[in-house]
Write an enzyme that holds these catalytic residues in place. Sequence first.
Site, mmCIF file in Angstrom:
data_model
loop_
_atom_site.group_PDB
_atom_site.id
_atom_site.type_symbol
_atom_site.label_atom_id
_atom_site.label_comp_id
_atom_site.label_asym_id
_atom_site.label_seq_id
_atom_site.Cartn_x
_atom_site.Cartn_y
_atom_site.Cartn_z
ATOM 1 C CG ASN A 63 -1.675 1.107 1.514
ATOM 2 O OD1 ASN A 63 -1.775 2.397 -0.103
ATOM 3 N ND2 ASN A 63 -2.536 1.567 2.545
ATOM 4 C CE LYS A 114 0.336 2.905 4.915
ATOM 5 N NZ LYS A 114 0.098 3.244 6.159
ATOM 6 C CG HIS A 172 -5.064 1.493 5.368
ATOM 7 N ND1 HIS A 172 -5.335 2.960 5.932
ATOM 8 C CD2 HIS A 172 -4.532 0.755 4.871
ATOM 9 C CE1 HIS A 172 -3.762 2.127 7.022
ATOM 10 N NE2 HIS A 172 -3.321 0.916 5.738
ATOM 11 C CD GLU A 232 -2.575 4.924 6.706
ATOM 12 O OE1 GLU A 232 -2.709 5.344 4.996
ATOM 13 O OE2 GLU A 232 -1.980 4.500 7.603
ATOM 14 C CD GLU A 281 -3.863 -2.816 7.261
ATOM 15 O OE1 GLU A 281 -1.924 -2.794 6.806
ATOM 16 O OE2 GLU A 281 -3.752 -1.711 7.225
ATOM 17 N N GLY A 325 2.965 2.639 10.854
ATOM 18 C CA GLY A 325 4.153 3.537 10.914
ATOM 19 C C GLY A 325 4.987 3.631 11.872
ATOM 20 C CB SER A 353 5.645 -1.425 11.542
ATOM 21 O OG SER A 353 5.453 -0.796 12.090
HETATM 22 P P1 13P Z 1 3.325 0.236 7.787
HETATM 23 O O1 13P Z 1 3.988 -1.184 7.337
HETATM 24 O O2 13P Z 1 3.902 1.965 7.275
HETATM 25 O O3 13P Z 1 2.978 0.313 8.831
HETATM 26 O O4 13P Z 1 1.781 0.062 7.047
HETATM 27 C C1 13P Z 1 1.189 -0.478 7.295
HETATM 28 C C2 13P Z 1 -0.182 -0.446 6.741
HETATM 29 O O5 13P Z 1 -1.307 0.708 6.895
HETATM 30 C C3 13P Z 1 -0.900 -0.742 5.260
HETATM 31 O O6 13P Z 1 -1.145 -0.439 5.234
#
Ligand code: 13P
Length: 252
Positions: free
Chosen positions: A9, A11, A97, A99, A169, A175, A215
């Site tokens: 992803n 983003k 997601h 976010e 997740e 992150g 992560s």
């Molecule tokens: P990270 O791998 O940067 O923690 O993000 C995970 C994520 O949100 C994948 O959709």
Amino acid sequence: MRKNIVAGNWKMNNDLAASKKLANQVAKLVKKNKVKGTKVIIAPTFVNLERVAKATKKSKVKVAAQNMHFAESGAFTGEISPKMLKSIGVKTVILGHSERREYFGEDDALLAKKVDAALENKMDVIFCFGEVLEDRKSGKQEHVVESQIKNALFHLEAKAFDSIVLAYEPVWAIGTGETASPEQAQDMHAFIRKTVANKYGDEVANEVSILYGGSCKPGNAQEIFSKPDVDGGLIGGAALNAEDFLAIVTAF
Ligand code: 13P
């Protein structure tokens, strides 16, 4: 059918040149390493989707959108419909997601509509969910995850799960550099499978792929993916580097 899947992803990262470059690098490495038995997906931003889809067309790398509106068309300024995605060859979409939930107010009811729209359009869905740190600290993580799954998916017929991949997740691991331990991931994935089994039976539950995200990186992917109920990963930061991403793809 249950498969090993690693999805990147991206983003809101990478302009057009960087997107094409990274997509080409990933496609090249997947070919060079003769990746077999693991489905590889990358999800660039909307504006670069078509070019990335073109750049990877002849490779084993598939492309997904990071979001989508539920309507086919209409007065929804700034939004993208399932039909538009399909018209450029994109057949997979990430929905739910954290976010999107946190910064754009997407709730379970809206996500249920988006999931329906994707399935009506014969698209595959990577459906994300996960608890925040407070939920975990107070031991509510299973309750939260169960209700996210139930509210957005449990109106569906069993057959719909042929087109759905679940992605756990934990928000506190996204992150942050803090990863769920392989045991924490396994415990939650087993709980998710049991939740699906309680509603749809063992066959559906055993066939659904459940990805871990948060992560995930070359240094921890192997241990996490070795757990019986973890079928791969949804990767953020580490998917922005082709070599790191490939190391995760080949971690099974
Ligand atoms: P990270 O791998 O940067 O923690 O993000 C995970 C994520 O949100 C994948 O959709």
